[in-house]
Design a protein around this motif. Sequence first.
Motif, PDB file in Angstrom:
ATOM      1  N   GLU A   7      26.117  19.789  30.205  1.00 42.55           N
ATOM      2  CA  GLU A   7      27.324  20.313  30.859  1.00 42.55           C
ATOM      3  C   GLU A   7      27.602  21.736  30.377  1.00 42.55           C
ATOM      4  N   ASN A  11      23.418  20.981  25.777  1.00 41.64           N
ATOM      5  CA  ASN A  11      24.262  19.983  26.421  1.00 41.64           C
ATOM      6  C   ASN A  11      24.030  20.115  27.916  1.00 41.64           C
ATOM      7  N   ASP A  32      30.063  25.879  26.634  1.00 45.06           N
ATOM      8  CA  ASP A  32      31.054  26.936  26.420  1.00 45.06           C
ATOM      9  C   ASP A  32      32.006  26.568  25.278  1.00 45.06           C
ATOM     10  N   LEU A  33      32.435  25.303  25.229  1.00 43.35           N
ATOM     11  CA  LEU A  33      33.297  24.844  24.131  1.00 43.35           C
ATOM     12  C   LEU A  33      32.571  24.939  22.782  1.00 43.35           C
ATOM     13  N   MET A  34      31.310  24.565  22.771  1.00 37.36           N
ATOM     14  CA  MET A  34      30.530  24.624  21.540  1.00 37.36           C
ATOM     15  C   MET A  34      30.403  26.074  21.057  1.00 37.36           C
ATOM     16  N   VAL A  94      30.807  22.170  28.380  1.00 37.26           N
ATOM     17  CA  VAL A  94      30.720  21.716  26.988  1.00 37.26           C
ATOM     18  C   VAL A  94      29.987  22.758  26.149  1.00 37.26           C
ATOM     19  N   ASP A 101      30.668  16.820  17.083  1.00 38.10           N
ATOM     20  CA  ASP A 101      31.912  16.764  17.847  1.00 38.10           C
ATOM     21  C   ASP A 101      31.681  16.486  19.334  1.00 38.10           C
ATOM     22  N   HIS A 102      30.427  16.523  19.763  1.00 39.90           N
ATOM     23  CA  HIS A 102      30.079  16.256  21.163  1.00 39.90           C
ATOM     24  C   HIS A 102      29.016  15.162  21.185  1.00 39.90           C
ATOM     25  N   THR A 140      25.444  13.647  23.912  1.00 40.37           N
ATOM     26  CA  THR A 140      24.702  14.693  24.617  1.00 40.37           C
ATOM     27  C   THR A 140      24.712  16.044  23.910  1.00 40.37           C
ATOM     28  N   GLY A 141      25.537  16.228  22.897  1.00 40.87           N
ATOM     29  CA  GLY A 141      25.593  17.496  22.186  1.00 40.87           C
ATOM     30  C   GLY A 141      24.464  17.627  21.184  1.00 40.87           C
TER      31      GLY A 141
END
Length: 183
Positions: free
Chosen positions: A64, A62, A69-71, A67, A28-29, A32-33
């Motif tokens: 960032e 990641n 934090d979102l993961m 990002v 989903d990222h 870079t994820g």
Amino acid sequence: GTYPMETRRDALVAASHLIKAVQQIGLDHPLTGRATVGHIVVTPNSPNVIPGHVEMMVEFRNPEVAVLDLMTTSLNQSLKELETKFGVEVVSKQELDSATIDFTPELIEIVEQAAVASGKTSKRMISGAGHDACQLSAVMPTTMIFIPCDKGISHAENEAITQEWAADGAQVLVETVLAFDSK
């Protein structure tokens, strides 16, 4: 192993769904994820006993922080869903949180110029690995020079390079040191 399928609370089945969720979080990222489950321990680890406990480690990478934090939020949501869907208890804790490290922009430019001076090409890359350079960057100007690896495999036992690639990397390093020294 004789327990009815419909009423089992199989920790390994729940973990397998979490592994799939972790992979999706990484996907989903894009670009870079990174999301990895590289450690899993199943208890009692017997071929005919329903697993009652699974320990696993999840790693996200990641550049960032937002990002990441979102993961992590996505992971926590997946953990809650597993508890409900499979009737298992989930306990999680964060073992490590490493800050993103930005290397010295001036040195990065010098490396790029050194590659050109050596007749090579260069490409800026994000390294997710914790190299020694990460520790050095806290006390001195730092960057890294990467060379190709056979089949793109690095940081693994089957990593391989050619003598030519090693020599090319060394030449770029020498040119970098000389250019930095002259500044």
